[in-house]
Design an enzyme around this catalytic site. Sequence first.
Site, PDB file in Angstrom:
ATOM      1  N   ARG A  66      49.502   2.308  29.377  1.00 11.99           N
ATOM      2  CA  ARG A  66      48.408   1.613  30.201  1.00 11.99           C
ATOM      3  C   ARG A  66      47.245   0.853  29.438  1.00 11.99           C
ATOM      4  NH1 ARG A  66      52.760   1.062  32.233  1.00 11.99           N
ATOM      5  NH2 ARG A  66      53.480   1.211  34.273  1.00 11.99           N
ATOM      6  N   SER A  90      52.034   0.110  41.352  1.00 11.47           N
ATOM      7  CA  SER A  90      51.592   1.534  41.531  1.00 11.47           C
ATOM      8  C   SER A  90      50.007   1.349  41.589  1.00 11.47           C
ATOM      9  CB  SER A  90      52.139   2.198  40.225  1.00 11.47           C
ATOM     10  OG  SER A  90      53.453   2.520  40.315  1.00 11.47           O
ATOM     11  N   GLU A 116      45.080   2.663  38.379  1.00 12.78           N
ATOM     12  CA  GLU A 116      45.972   1.724  37.383  1.00 12.78           C
ATOM     13  C   GLU A 116      45.587   0.693  37.510  1.00 12.78           C
ATOM     14  OE1 GLU A 116      50.129   2.583  36.739  1.00 12.78           O
ATOM     15  OE2 GLU A 116      50.266   0.274  36.575  1.00 12.78           O
TER      16      GLU A 116
HETATM   17  C1  LIG Z   1      55.546  -5.030  43.102  1.00  9.35           C
HETATM   18  C2  LIG Z   1      54.981  -4.713  41.963  1.00  9.35           C
HETATM   19  C3  LIG Z   1      55.659  -4.122  40.947  1.00  9.35           C
HETATM   20  C4  LIG Z   1      55.015  -3.847  39.604  1.00  9.35           C
HETATM   21  N1  LIG Z   1      55.918  -3.037  38.722  1.00  9.35           N
HETATM   22  C5  LIG Z   1      55.138  -2.665  37.841  1.00  9.35           C
HETATM   23  C6  LIG Z   1      56.064  -1.918  36.667  1.00  9.35           C
HETATM   24  O1  LIG Z   1      57.245  -1.672  36.728  1.00  9.35           O
HETATM   25  N2  LIG Z   1      55.481  -1.813  35.423  1.00  9.35           N
HETATM   26  C7  LIG Z   1      54.407  -2.251  35.288  1.00  9.35           C
HETATM   27  O2  LIG Z   1      53.721  -1.846  33.978  1.00  9.35           O
HETATM   28  N3  LIG Z   1      53.376  -2.759  35.776  1.00  9.35           N
HETATM   29  C8  LIG Z   1      53.999  -3.293  37.255  1.00  9.35           C
HETATM   30  N4  LIG Z   1      53.144  -3.780  38.268  1.00  9.35           N
HETATM   31  C9  LIG Z   1      51.886  -4.239  37.873  1.00  9.35           C
HETATM   32  C10 LIG Z   1      51.407  -5.635  37.223  1.00  9.35           C
HETATM   33  O3  LIG Z   1      52.556  -6.451  37.466  1.00  9.35           O
HETATM   34  C11 LIG Z   1      51.726  -5.561  35.483  1.00  9.35           C
HETATM   35  O4  LIG Z   1      50.654  -4.617  35.240  1.00  9.35           O
HETATM   36  C12 LIG Z   1      51.691  -6.602  34.907  1.00  9.35           C
HETATM   37  O5  LIG Z   1      51.521  -6.786  33.484  1.00  9.35           O
HETATM   38  C13 LIG Z   1      49.801  -7.588  35.105  1.00  9.35           C
HETATM   39  O6  LIG Z   1      50.171  -8.932  34.752  1.00  9.35           O
HETATM   40  P1  LIG Z   1      49.033 -10.102  35.555  1.00  9.35           P
HETATM   41  O7  LIG Z   1      49.304 -11.244  34.641  1.00  9.35           O
HETATM   42  O8  LIG Z   1      49.537 -10.186  36.704  1.00  9.35           O
HETATM   43  O9  LIG Z   1      47.630  -9.497  35.090  1.00  9.35           O
HETATM   44  P2  LIG Z   1      46.662  -9.402  36.108  1.00  9.35           P
HETATM   45  O10 LIG Z   1      46.572  -8.378  37.186  1.00  9.35           O
HETATM   46  O11 LIG Z   1      46.065 -10.915  36.552  1.00  9.35           O
HETATM   47  O12 LIG Z   1      45.492  -8.853  35.112  1.00  9.35           O
HETATM   48  C14 LIG Z   1      45.577  -7.384  34.728  1.00  9.35           C
HETATM   49  C15 LIG Z   1      44.430  -6.867  33.692  1.00  9.35           C
HETATM   50  O13 LIG Z   1      44.734  -7.782  32.440  1.00  9.35           O
HETATM   51  C16 LIG Z   1      43.849  -8.557  32.111  1.00  9.35           C
HETATM   52  N5  LIG Z   1      44.440  -9.945  31.694  1.00  9.35           N
HETATM   53  C17 LIG Z   1      45.308 -10.642  31.949  1.00  9.35           C
HETATM   54  N6  LIG Z   1      45.945 -11.602  31.073  1.00  9.35           N
HETATM   55  C18 LIG Z   1      45.101 -11.717  30.226  1.00  9.35           C
HETATM   56  C19 LIG Z   1      44.857 -12.360  29.082  1.00  9.35           C
HETATM   57  N7  LIG Z   1      45.908 -13.347  28.808  1.00  9.35           N
HETATM   58  N8  LIG Z   1      44.117 -11.979  28.142  1.00  9.35           N
HETATM   59  C20 LIG Z   1      43.291 -10.978  28.205  1.00  9.35           C
HETATM   60  N9  LIG Z   1      43.207 -10.110  29.295  1.00  9.35           N
HETATM   61  C21 LIG Z   1      44.129 -10.545  30.201  1.00  9.35           C
HETATM   62  C22 LIG Z   1      42.852  -9.063  33.203  1.00  9.35           C
HETATM   63  O14 LIG Z   1      41.558  -9.435  32.955  1.00  9.35           O
HETATM   64  C23 LIG Z   1      43.038  -7.756  34.204  1.00  9.35           C
HETATM   65  O15 LIG Z   1      42.317  -6.592  33.307  1.00  9.35           O
HETATM   66  C24 LIG Z   1      53.736  -4.151  39.333  1.00  9.35           C
HETATM   67  C25 LIG Z   1      52.965  -5.097  40.444  1.00  9.35           C
HETATM   68  C26 LIG Z   1      53.708  -5.183  41.431  1.00  9.35           C
HETATM   69  C27 LIG Z   1      52.823  -6.073  42.486  1.00  9.35           C
END
Ligand SMILES: Cc1cc2nc3c(=O)[nH]c(=O)nc-3n(C[C@H](O)[C@H](O)[C@H](O)COP(=O)(O)OP(=O)(O)OC[C@H]3O[C@@H](n4cnc5c(N)ncnc54)[C@H](O)[C@@H]3O)c2cc1C
Length: 291
Positions: A164, A214, A284
Site C-alpha cells: 500500500r 478495506s 488503509e
Molecule cells: C468496493 C471497493 C473495493 C476495493 N477493493 C480494493 C482492492 O481489492 N485492492 C486495493 O488495493 N484497493 C481496493 N479498494 C480501494 C481503492 O479502490 C484503491 O486504493 C484505488 O487504487 C484508489 O484509487 P482512486 O482513484 O479512487 O484514488 P483516491 O481514493 O481518489 O485517492 C487515493 C490516494 O491517492 C492519491 N491520488 C489519486 N490519484 C493520484 C494522482 N494521479 N497523483 C497523485 N496522487 C493521487 C490521493 O491523493 C489519495 O491520497 C477498493 C475500494 C472499494 C470501494
Amino acid sequence: MDELYDILAKENIFANEPMSKHTTFKTGGVADFLVIPQSKEEMIALLKLNVPKTIIGNGSNLLVKDGGIRGLVIKTTGLNHYQIQEEMMIAQSGVYLSKLAQEAKEHSLTGLEFACGIPGTLGGAVMMNASAYGGETANVVVETEYADFEGNVHRVTDHQFGYRRSRFTGSDAIILESKLQLAKGNYDEIDAKMQEFMKSRNAKQPIEKPSAGSTFKRPEGYFAGKLIEDAGLKGFKIGGAKVSEKHAGFIINDGGATSTDILALIQYVQDKVKNEFGVDLEPEIKIIGES
Ligand SMILES: Cc1cc2nc3c(=O)[nH]c(=O)nc-3n(C[C@H](O)[C@H](O)[C@H](O)COP(=O)(O)OP(=O)(O)OC[C@H]3O[C@@H](n4cnc5c(N)ncnc54)[C@H](O)[C@@H]3O)c2cc1C
C-alpha cells in the site's frame, strides 16, 4: 479564484462542491473548488496556482471529513487517454482500472486481471500499489511521469513499491501517466480469471453499500477483518456507519452516515481490537479535510 476560468472550461469548475459526490463512501463536506482538468497542460497550469491543492482520483480510498476541503481539489478523471503498443499500455492517471483491465482483455493481454474490480483510477493505484487476488500494480507499472506542485514534470522507473505504498506516498507528486508492461495471453483464460475474481468479490465484499474498500491495512501476521469479527464487532454501528456483516474488514455507509460517524467507528474498532488482542490497526484509507 478567477484564474481557474482562464485555464478550464466552466463546466469543469465546481464551487462549493460536496465531496460526498466524489467519494465512494458518499460522505464528506464541501470543497471550496473542485476542478476536473481535461489535459496534462490544464493540470500543469492548475498546479502552478498559488492555492492549497488536494489531488483525488475516483475517491475510492478516501474519507473526507465533514468540514470539507479548503482551496482546490483536483480530480484526475478527465485525464483519461490511453493507448496500446504491442504488449505495452500507456495510460493517463485518470483512467479507471476496470477500463484498463477490460481493454487489456480485449487485446488478449495478461497482467491486469487483478484490477478488474478495483473501483479506482490508475493514478490512485500507482500511489497505493493497489493489489488483489495475488496481482499488484507493482508487477505491471514500469515507468511513471509525474509533476510536482511547481508544475515541473519528471519521469521515473524506480517506483519503490511496497504494501500500500510507492515512492509517491506522502509526497507532493501528481501522477500524470504510467507505462504498463503486459504480456500476450489467451483471451478465454483472461476472461475466466476476471469472471472468477468478480464472482468472489460479489460473494465476499459488501459492494452493494458505499464504502472505501478495506478500512484497515493488514497487520503483520493477522487479518484485520478476522480480528474485528473476533472482537464481536460485525454489524456494530455508530450513527449511519456500520461494520459490514458480510466482511468485517469493511466499514460501510449504511445510509445517512457522516464522516464523523465513520471516524468514530474507526476509533472504536481500533480501541476494541487493541484492548482484546493488543494489535494496532492502521487505516488503509486516506483521511483528509477539516473536522
Ligand atoms: C468496493 C471497493 C473495493 C476495493 N477493493 C480494493 C482492492 O481489492 N485492492 C486495493 O488495493 N484497493 C481496493 N479498494 C480501494 C481503492 O479502490 C484503491 O486504493 C484505488 O487504487 C484508489 O484509487 P482512486 O482513484 O479512487 O484514488 P483516491 O481514493 O481518489 O485517492 C487515493 C490516494 O491517492 C492519491 N491520488 C489519486 N490519484 C493520484 C494522482 N494521479 N497523483 C497523485 N496522487 C493521487 C490521493 O491523493 C489519495 O491520497 C477498493 C475500494 C472499494 C470501494
